[in-house]
Design a protein around this motif. Structure first.
Motif, PDB file in Angstrom:
ATOM      1  N   ALA A 186      -5.131  -7.682   0.010  1.00  0.00           N
ATOM      2  CA  ALA A 186      -4.118  -8.217  -1.652  1.00  0.00           C
ATOM      3  C   ALA A 186      -4.488  -9.110  -2.142  1.00  0.00           C
ATOM      4  CB  ALA A 186      -2.643  -8.216  -1.693  1.00  0.00           C
ATOM      5  N   TRP A 214      -7.731  -0.228  -0.515  1.00  0.00           N
ATOM      6  CA  TRP A 214      -6.211  -0.391  -1.185  1.00  0.00           C
ATOM      7  C   TRP A 214      -5.690   1.300  -1.307  1.00  0.00           C
ATOM      8  CZ3 TRP A 214      -4.187  -0.751  -6.549  1.00  0.00           C
ATOM      9  CH2 TRP A 214      -2.785  -1.114  -6.592  1.00  0.00           C
ATOM     10  N   ALA A 254       0.488  -1.385   0.616  1.00  0.00           N
ATOM     11  CA  ALA A 254      -0.590   0.000   0.396  1.00  0.00           C
ATOM     12  C   ALA A 254       0.763   1.324   0.231  1.00  0.00           C
ATOM     13  CB  ALA A 254      -0.795  -0.164   1.086  1.00  0.00           C
TER      14      ALA A 254
END
Length: 609
Positions: free
Chosen positions: A468, A576, A386
């Motif tokens: 993720a 994200w 990130a």
């Protein structure tokens, strides 16, 4: 093919009047339309064939001179049409020179008996003291080299690959060196046993010995001032310049070595840039970069990687045998901490495939920061998932591929979240969970193979890894529906053959086909690599279905599971983007960027979300 004829008596008289001489004039043959007027002060030995000299040649921008031969000694040489060759100090011996070439102020060009032109040499990569595991030849790609290195211990496969390469080299076997069409060679000291492809330029080099400059039709090679290059292949739009020294290397596909960089027994593929530092036994895959004088790449494997100042992959601190701790696959930025060999930052695509300094298992925690200050080592799991740097890199790398179409031989998959990286993320997630279970949920710090992980960093790492995985699944589901058929392969482990992503089981099938002779040529191997690259989407889907089952803890999936994961994927992407936005704002608050730069990035970020 040229149809040469003997010189006429009148032509011989004219040549002699122009200061020319021959060991035996019957050894000199010429094109039917040959005119001796532009041949002056030339010495002929052995068999010499000459084309016509009718046109001007551009020797500098806007500066034209008539083609011809002046002040040169030729032995066993063929010169194509409309070349200008002048002021060769010693001689040109055993060469075929193409059309419209310019060769000036060269000391010597010579091909000796049994020249290899740099092809067929076995070099040791990843182990500077080992036996040769990669065979250099002009058709080498990052994917082929990765296969050679990854299976170096398989003697049967190594023998089969060496035979395939040997057969390919034999197709180009010749007793004379070749200079292609429209080549420029100027102010260069020595060229020995070197083949030079069409449109290449050599300007001010010190020595080219046993090399091949393997250009494609639209992608030439450039060798610049002060360069020493021995036993090497320079290919497909690459350049070596500004005093770089290259020994026993492959440099290919728009790569550049410059500013005194020294390389030995190393590979450089697809948009690699190396300056100032040093490499030995290094495998520098796509988009590897090093800019600093203090960077030392030894026995490491990199791709999508930028070596920071003082990066040091030397293993001299070890007492027992070679260890390959320096391998960084799909890493972007690495900078060493003070007084330590540890890389301080493993970058955006970081997947350590080997040991990082003293810590052999840090590869279990991808996309992490490793920070060393000489006293202790701190690990920040998943940090780079990130960051602004990763977000920029995702779109940057495809745009930075400057290879011409004919030079795109190494296959490159640009997915930052792929079965290869996501498998590492899943393993990292499990590893962090094991640390919580074994060392307790209230510990201030966790010990991971000599590295310290704070409680806060560990819990954030778990969250980033989950984000993720959900982001990856959600993106794949955007182009698939419940019930879509899976391929027979794709679940389980995956391999990264330096840019080519495929199931590990399929890599093993390639290995077996080579060993049994089913794949028996370089062309066939390239074709099967391309076929697997084309199949990536099907294998990706199979992996994703398997991953969803593991992530949800189910043996079978329902349509509701697909709906749930799609929604979680959207939520993960929003989270994200929000993490990256906060990282950008933090960079601004530290004074690293101005408000205009921040606003521009945030606008692009919002569009991308």
């Amino acid at each position: 093919m040229y149809d040469y004829r003997p010189l006429t008596d009148d032509e011989i008289i004219t040549l002699e009047e122009n200061g020319c001489a021959a060991e035996d004039w019957t050894g000199v043959n010429v094109d039917d339309d040959f005119n001796p007027a532009y041949i002056k002060d030339v010495r002929f030995y052995g068999a010499v064939n000459l084309g016509v000299f009718e046109k001007n040649v551009e020797v500098a921008d806007g500066f034209m001179k008539h083609s011809g031969l002046r002040n040169v000694t030729l032995r066993n040489v063929t010169v194509g049409d409309n070349c200008l060759i002048e002021n060769v100090g010693c001689h040109i011996n055993n060469y075929v020179v193409g059309e419209e070439c310019y060769i000036c102020n060269v000391s010597v060009m010579e091909t000796t008996a049994e020249a290899t032109f740099g092809e067929g040499i076995a070099i040791s990569v990843l182990n500077e003291a080992g036996s040769g595991n990669v065979v250099l030849f002009r058709g080498l790609t990052a994917n082929m080299a990765a296969l050679m290195v990854g299976h170096a211990g398989d003697k049967e496969l190594s023998a089969a690959l060496k035979k395939i390469v040997k057969d390919d080299i034999a197709l180009r076997s010749a007793e004379t060196g070749r200079v292609g069409d429209r080549v420029r060679i100027t102010n260069t000291v020595e060229i020995t046993n070197t083949n030079i492809g069409d449109n290449c330029e050599v300007c001010g080099a010190c020595r080219l010995s046993d090399c091949t400059l393997a250009a494609e039709l639209d992608d030439s090679v450039y060798i610049g001032s002060g360069v020493i290059c021995e036993n090497s292949i320079i290919a497909d739009g690459s350049s070596v310049l500004n005093g770089a020294k290259v020994f026993n290397c492959y440099v290919g596909e728009a790569s550049q070595l410059t500013n005194g960089f020294t390389a030995e027994s190393s590979l450089f593929f697809a948009n690699t840039y190396m300056a100032n530092g040093e490499a030995c036994a290094a495998f520098c895959g796509p988009f590897s970069a090093s800019h600093h004088k203090s960077s030392l790449l030894i026995g490491c494997m990199t791709s999508f990687y930028n070596a920071g100042s003082a990066t040091n992959f030397s293993n001299h601190a070890y007492k027992m045998g070679p260890v390959h701790y320096g391998t960084l696959e799909r890493g972007t930025k690495t900078a060493s901490g003070s007084h330590t060999l540890l890389p301080a930052t493993i970058g955006a695509f970081s997947m350590s495939m080997g040991k990082i300094a003293d810590h052999p298992d840090t590869h279990c925690l991808p996309f992490s920061y490793v920070i060393g200050d000489g006293r202790e080592t701190v690990l920040v799991p998943g940090k780079n998932i990130a960051t602004v740097g990763l977000y920029r890199d995702i779109s940057k790398w495809p745009r930075r591929d400057v290879r011409m179409a004919s030079a795109k031989k190494s296959l490159i998959n640009y997915d930052w979240l792929s079965p290869f990286t996501v498998s590492g993320i899943m393993e990292g997630r499990k590893e962090l969970g094991r640390l919580l279970d074994s060392q307790g949920g209230d510990a201030a710090f966790y010990d991971f193979n000599g590295c310290k992980i704070s409680n806060r960093s560990l819990r954030r790492g778990l969250r980033l890894y989950a984000m993720a995985v959900e982001l990856f699944i959600g993106e794949v589901l955007m182009s698939h529906e419940f019930g879509d058929k899976c391929a027979a392969s794709g679940a389980g482990e995956w391999s990264d053959l330096s840019g080519l992503l495929l199931p590990a089981a399929e890599e093993e099938r390639i290995v077996e086909k080579i060993k049994y002779g089913i794949i028996g040529s370089v062309g066939e191997l390239s074709d099967i690599f391309s076929a697997y690259n084309d199949m990536y989407g099907e294998y990706l889907w199979t992996f994703t279905v398997s991953l969803m089952k593991e992530y949800l803890g189910k043996d079978e999936l329902t349509e509701d599971d697909f709906t749930t994961m799609r929604e979680q994927g959207k939520t993960a992407r929003a989270a994200w983007i929000d993490e990256i936005r906060r990282d950008a704002e933090k960079e601004f608050s530290m004074g690293d960027v101005d408000r205009a730069t921040l606003d521009k990035f945030l606008a692009q970020l919002d569009l991308g979300s």
